[in-house]
Motif scaffolding. Structure first.
Motif, PDB file in Angstrom:
ATOM      1  N   TRP A 289       0.838  -1.213   0.000  1.00 17.62           N
ATOM      2  CA  TRP A 289       0.000   0.000   0.000  1.00 17.62           C
ATOM      3  C   TRP A 289       0.864   1.251   0.000  1.00 17.62           C
ATOM      4  O   TRP A 289       0.619   2.199  -0.746  1.00 17.62           O
ATOM      5  CB  TRP A 289      -0.921   0.034   1.229  1.00 17.62           C
TER       6      TRP A 289
ATOM      7  N   LEU B  83     -12.803  -4.271 -14.154  1.00 15.77           N
ATOM      8  CA  LEU B  83     -12.850  -2.812 -13.990  1.00 15.77           C
ATOM      9  C   LEU B  83     -11.688  -2.151 -14.722  1.00 15.77           C
ATOM     10  O   LEU B  83     -11.858  -1.136 -15.395  1.00 15.77           O
ATOM     11  CB  LEU B  83     -12.825  -2.437 -12.505  1.00 15.77           C
TER      12      LEU B  83
ATOM     13  N   LEU C  20     -11.854   0.528 -17.725  1.00 12.61           N
ATOM     14  CA  LEU C  20     -11.186   1.830 -17.679  1.00 12.61           C
ATOM     15  C   LEU C  20     -10.275   2.013 -18.884  1.00 12.61           C
ATOM     16  O   LEU C  20     -10.157   3.121 -19.424  1.00 12.61           O
ATOM     17  CB  LEU C  20     -10.371   1.962 -16.389  1.00 12.61           C
TER      18      LEU C  20
ATOM     19  N   LEU D 226      -0.670  -0.761  -6.984  1.00 16.77           N
ATOM     20  CA  LEU D 226      -2.003  -0.567  -6.414  1.00 16.77           C
ATOM     21  C   LEU D 226      -2.910  -1.748  -6.759  1.00 16.77           C
ATOM     22  O   LEU D 226      -3.663  -2.241  -5.909  1.00 16.77           O
ATOM     23  CB  LEU D 226      -2.599   0.742  -6.937  1.00 16.77           C
TER      24      LEU D 226
ATOM     25  N   VAL E  71      -4.665  -4.135  -4.017  1.00 17.79           N
ATOM     26  CA  VAL E  71      -6.114  -4.344  -3.956  1.00 17.79           C
ATOM     27  C   VAL E  71      -6.447  -5.831  -4.040  1.00 17.79           C
ATOM     28  O   VAL E  71      -7.238  -6.355  -3.247  1.00 17.79           O
ATOM     29  CB  VAL E  71      -6.811  -3.562  -5.086  1.00 17.79           C
TER      30      VAL E  71
ATOM     31  N   ALA F 206      -5.473  -7.582  -0.800  1.00 12.94           N
ATOM     32  CA  ALA F 206      -6.400  -7.299   0.297  1.00 12.94           C
ATOM     33  C   ALA F 206      -7.706  -8.071   0.100  1.00 12.94           C
ATOM     34  O   ALA F 206      -8.265  -8.613   1.063  1.00 12.94           O
ATOM     35  CB  ALA F 206      -6.675  -5.800   0.368  1.00 12.94           C
ATOM     36  N   ARG F 207      -8.166  -8.141  -1.140  1.00 11.44           N
ATOM     37  CA  ARG F 207      -9.409  -8.883  -1.407  1.00 11.44           C
ATOM     38  C   ARG F 207      -9.213 -10.373  -1.144  1.00 11.44           C
ATOM     39  O   ARG F 207     -10.106 -11.030  -0.591  1.00 11.44           O
ATOM     40  CB  ARG F 207      -9.845  -8.667  -2.858  1.00 11.44           C
TER      41      ARG F 207
ATOM     42  N   ALA G  93      -9.140 -10.941   2.545  1.00 14.34           N
ATOM     43  CA  ALA G  93     -10.499 -10.858   3.078  1.00 14.34           C
ATOM     44  C   ALA G  93     -11.268 -12.138   2.774  1.00 14.34           C
ATOM     45  O   ALA G  93     -11.985 -12.662   3.633  1.00 14.34           O
ATOM     46  CB  ALA G  93     -11.210  -9.641   2.488  1.00 14.34           C
TER      47      ALA G  93
ATOM     48  N   MET H 102     -10.184 -14.923   5.075  1.00 19.29           N
ATOM     49  CA  MET H 102     -10.754 -14.737   6.419  1.00 19.29           C
ATOM     50  C   MET H 102     -12.249 -15.020   6.417  1.00 19.29           C
ATOM     51  O   MET H 102     -12.775 -15.629   7.347  1.00 19.29           O
ATOM     52  CB  MET H 102     -10.459 -13.316   6.909  1.00 19.29           C
ATOM     53  N   GLU H 103     -12.934 -14.609   5.365  1.00 18.82           N
ATOM     54  CA  GLU H 103     -14.384 -14.840   5.302  1.00 18.82           C
ATOM     55  C   GLU H 103     -14.708 -16.327   5.268  1.00 18.82           C
ATOM     56  O   GLU H 103     -15.682 -16.784   5.881  1.00 18.82           O
ATOM     57  CB  GLU H 103     -14.972 -14.143   4.054  1.00 18.82           C
TER      58      GLU H 103
ATOM     59  N   VAL I  22     -10.556   6.991 -13.830  1.00 12.30           N
ATOM     60  CA  VAL I  22      -9.575   6.048 -13.288  1.00 12.30           C
ATOM     61  C   VAL I  22      -9.478   6.211 -11.770  1.00 12.30           C
ATOM     62  O   VAL I  22      -9.468   5.223 -11.027  1.00 12.30           O
ATOM     63  CB  VAL I  22      -8.204   6.266 -13.957  1.00 12.30           C
TER      64      VAL I  22
ATOM     65  N   GLY J 161     -12.658   4.829 -10.156  1.00  7.34           N
ATOM     66  CA  GLY J 161     -12.670   3.367 -10.239  1.00  7.34           C
ATOM     67  C   GLY J 161     -11.748   2.753  -9.205  1.00  7.34           C
ATOM     68  O   GLY J 161     -12.152   1.882  -8.423  1.00  7.34           O
ATOM     69  N   PHE J 162     -10.503   3.233  -9.166  1.00  5.73           N
ATOM     70  CA  PHE J 162      -9.557   2.671  -8.209  1.00  5.73           C
ATOM     71  C   PHE J 162      -9.910   3.054  -6.781  1.00  5.73           C
ATOM     72  O   PHE J 162      -9.722   2.259  -5.859  1.00  5.73           O
ATOM     73  CB  PHE J 162      -8.125   3.100  -8.562  1.00  5.73           C
TER      74      PHE J 162
ATOM     75  N   LEU K  82     -12.461   0.640  -5.631  1.00  2.00           N
ATOM     76  CA  LEU K  82     -11.816  -0.664  -5.381  1.00  2.00           C
ATOM     77  C   LEU K  82     -11.108  -0.674  -4.037  1.00  2.00           C
ATOM     78  O   LEU K  82     -11.262  -1.610  -3.246  1.00  2.00           O
ATOM     79  CB  LEU K  82     -10.767  -0.932  -6.464  1.00  2.00           C
ATOM     80  N   VAL K  83     -10.324   0.387  -3.785  1.00  2.00           N
ATOM     81  CA  VAL K  83      -9.531   0.454  -2.560  1.00  2.00           C
ATOM     82  C   VAL K  83     -10.454   0.506  -1.346  1.00  2.00           C
ATOM     83  O   VAL K  83     -10.266  -0.243  -0.374  1.00  2.00           O
ATOM     84  CB  VAL K  83      -8.594   1.680  -2.595  1.00  2.00           C
TER      85      VAL K  83
ATOM     86  N   ALA L  20     -12.137  -2.904  -0.823  1.00  2.00           N
ATOM     87  CA  ALA L  20     -11.194  -3.910  -0.313  1.00  2.00           C
ATOM     88  C   ALA L  20     -10.885  -3.638   1.152  1.00  2.00           C
ATOM     89  O   ALA L  20     -10.868  -4.564   1.970  1.00  2.00           O
ATOM     90  CB  ALA L  20      -9.915  -3.906  -1.152  1.00  2.00           C
TER      91      ALA L  20
ATOM     92  N   ARG M  65     -13.955  -4.559   3.385  1.00  2.00           N
ATOM     93  CA  ARG M  65     -14.123  -6.005   3.511  1.00  2.00           C
ATOM     94  C   ARG M  65     -13.053  -6.599   4.421  1.00  2.00           C
ATOM     95  O   ARG M  65     -13.331  -7.441   5.275  1.00  2.00           O
ATOM     96  CB  ARG M  65     -13.997  -6.639   2.128  1.00  2.00           C
ATOM     97  N   HIS M  66     -11.818  -6.144   4.195  1.00  2.00           N
ATOM     98  CA  HIS M  66     -10.695  -6.658   4.969  1.00  2.00           C
ATOM     99  C   HIS M  66     -10.870  -6.346   6.446  1.00  2.00           C
ATOM    100  O   HIS M  66     -10.707  -7.216   7.312  1.00  2.00           O
ATOM    101  CB  HIS M  66      -9.402  -6.033   4.422  1.00  2.00           C
TER     102      HIS M  66
END
Lengths: 263, 166, 46
Positions: free
Chosen positions: A40, A116, A120, A229, A233, A236-237, A240, A243-244, C14, C17-18, C21-22, C25, C28-29
């Protein structure tokens, strides 16, 4: 998460395999926790620098003028759409051959992000094409094959979520992802194989890049920043999701215990 | 272990089949995948009359004539070349920003009986050269390059060099 | 030849969108981490 594997809901699975199944994600969560923080931070730093460089500090293009700046977001999206799909294919191979459970989760969490990013790429390309080419869209081989790539991403995201049995969804999704991999060389080489409105590659040419360093370096910085990035992302997903899944298993185990106590 | 090996071989076999099927399909539909045809293609194989198709190539240096039509709309006459052959194109309408002599274009329209091309749409094609205006000016001043005559010199000549002029 | 609208729209899309997403995420985390800590307080997780 070591010997707790016996709380797994899939009691039918062989003991050793279900142990492996839960032991591995536990190690993954611990190992990725540290990586995540750095990812990050690096993404914020590199992308911040790249966007400022591209948007304010880099020169205009002799033909396109300021509109060249759209390239600093469009090209990284295109590279990520293709690179991400290659990662999806690798995960699918790992899922189909070695039945790696993390690969399934990773693929499932990757495809919405990939969809996504591809959307874009198409949108920013369209916003560049309108003033430069004189059209929002044409059905040439490059644009059409990227649209197909977008539908492959969407199809994978939908298919892996369409089955009650998650493992079956992952299997079907992996097959779709591997069938779709033929599209990647088509996207890449469409501008060389056929006449297209889209220009050929500038950066990944065999001779020197056809792009001046004052434009090339901010592009590479933006591409690296967006990749970091993207990786952060998706990581992290995936964390998650791991963990879920553990949460669902624990909740199920608790419900079973309460049921047994009540009986 | 053998089961994993078998799955691997099945996957490789499927990949081989899928790959060759795709290659065959793409070869078979080659003609339909081409977005535009070059003047040489037209010379070799004349397109059917009154059928719209796309003609693409470079705008020939010194061939562009702009005028204003009877209805007040801008018109343009130019020649599209691919080096070997050139075709005269007439167009009524606004040309895109990137349009200039020496630049790639793709035009949609029909052949006229006199062998010229009547375009209803003109799209500019961008080449894969990106450079700051100062670098382009320096190259032009040094006599290395006239943009109307064709593509920029090989990038090795200008890309890693320190910036001059400006 | 400046096309400010097209440039601004590209960057805005952009970033939006990002950004989405961030945020998704991270949300959820965080919620998964919290729930897991609740359900399994002694579990050796990060």
């Amino acid at each position: 998460m070591t010997a707790k594997a016996d709380s797994s809901p899939s009691g039918a699975a062989p003991g050793a395999r279900s142990l492996h199944r839960f032991a591995n994600p536990g190690r993954f969560l611990r190992a990725s926790a540290r990586v995540q923080t750095w990812l990050w931070a690096a993404a914020a730093l590199v992308l911040g620098a790249g966007l400022v460089w591209g948007l304010f500090l880099s020169p205009a293009d002799w033909q396109q003028g300021q509109t060249v700046r759209i390239m600093y977001v469009h090209v990284p999206m295109a590279w990520l759409a293709m690179g991400g799909y290659t990662a999806l294919a690798v995960a699918s191979i790992m899922s189909l051959i070695w039945r790696h459970p993390l690969a399934d989760l990773f693929a499932r969490e990757l495809s919405p992000v990939g969809a996504l990013v591809t959307a874009l790429c198409l949108a920013t390309g369209s916003l560049w094409g309108r003033p430069m080419w004189g059209t929002w869209w044409v059905w040439d081989a490059r644009l059409t094959s990227v649209l197909v790539l977008f539908f492959l991403w969407l199809g994978h995201a939908a298919l892996t979520r369409a089955f009650e049995d998650q493992e079956r969804g992952a299997r079907v999704g992996a097959i779709l992802a591997l069938v779709g991999i033929v599209n990647i060389p088509i996207v890449k080489f469409s501008v060389d194989w056929w006449n297209t409105l889209h220009q050929p590659a500038s950066v990944t040419r065999l001779d020197a890049p056809g792009m001046h360093v004052d434009i090339l370096y901010p592009l590479l910085t933006c591409a690296f920043g967006f990749s970091l990035l993207f990786g952060a992302v998706v990581l992290a997903r995936t964390r998650a999701a791991v963990m879920e899944r553990r949460i669902r298993a624990l909740q199920l185990a608790r419900a079973r215990r309460e049921e047994a106590a009540g009986a | 272990m053998t089961r994993k090996k078998r799955r691997l071989y099945i996957l490789l076999l499927c990949g081989l089949g899928l790959g060759s099927a795709t290659a065959l399909t793409l070869t078979a539909f080659q003609d339909n995948l081409v977005f535009f045809r070059s003047p040489s293609d037209i010379m070799r194989e004349a397109p059917p009359a009154n059928r719209a198709f796309r003609l693409g190539g470079l705008v020939e240096a010194g061939s562009l004539e702009r005028a204003t039509g009877a209805d007040g709309k801008p018109t343009a006459n130019f020649r599209v070349t691919d080096g070997a052959h050139a075709i005269r194109v007439s167009y009524a309408g606004v040309l895109p920003d990137l349009f200039r002599e020496g630049q790639g274009v793709v035009t949609l329209g029909t052949m006229l009986p006199d062998g010229s091309f009547r375009a209803s749409e003109v799209l500019a094609r961008h080449d894969e050269t990106y450079m700051p205006p100062e670098v382009a000016d320096a190259l032009k001043r040094a006599g290395h390059w006239n943009p109307a005559q064709g593509a920029a010199p090989p990038p090795a000549e200008w890309n890693t060099a320190p910036r001059r002029g400006g | 030849m400046t096309h400010t609208f097209f440039i601004a729209a590209s960057y805005a899309l952009v970033l939006l969108g990002f950004g989405a997403l961030v945020l998704d995420a991270a949300r959820r985390h965080a919620s998964a981490k919290r729930l897991l800590a609740e359900l399994d307080p002694r579990g050796d997780r990060p």
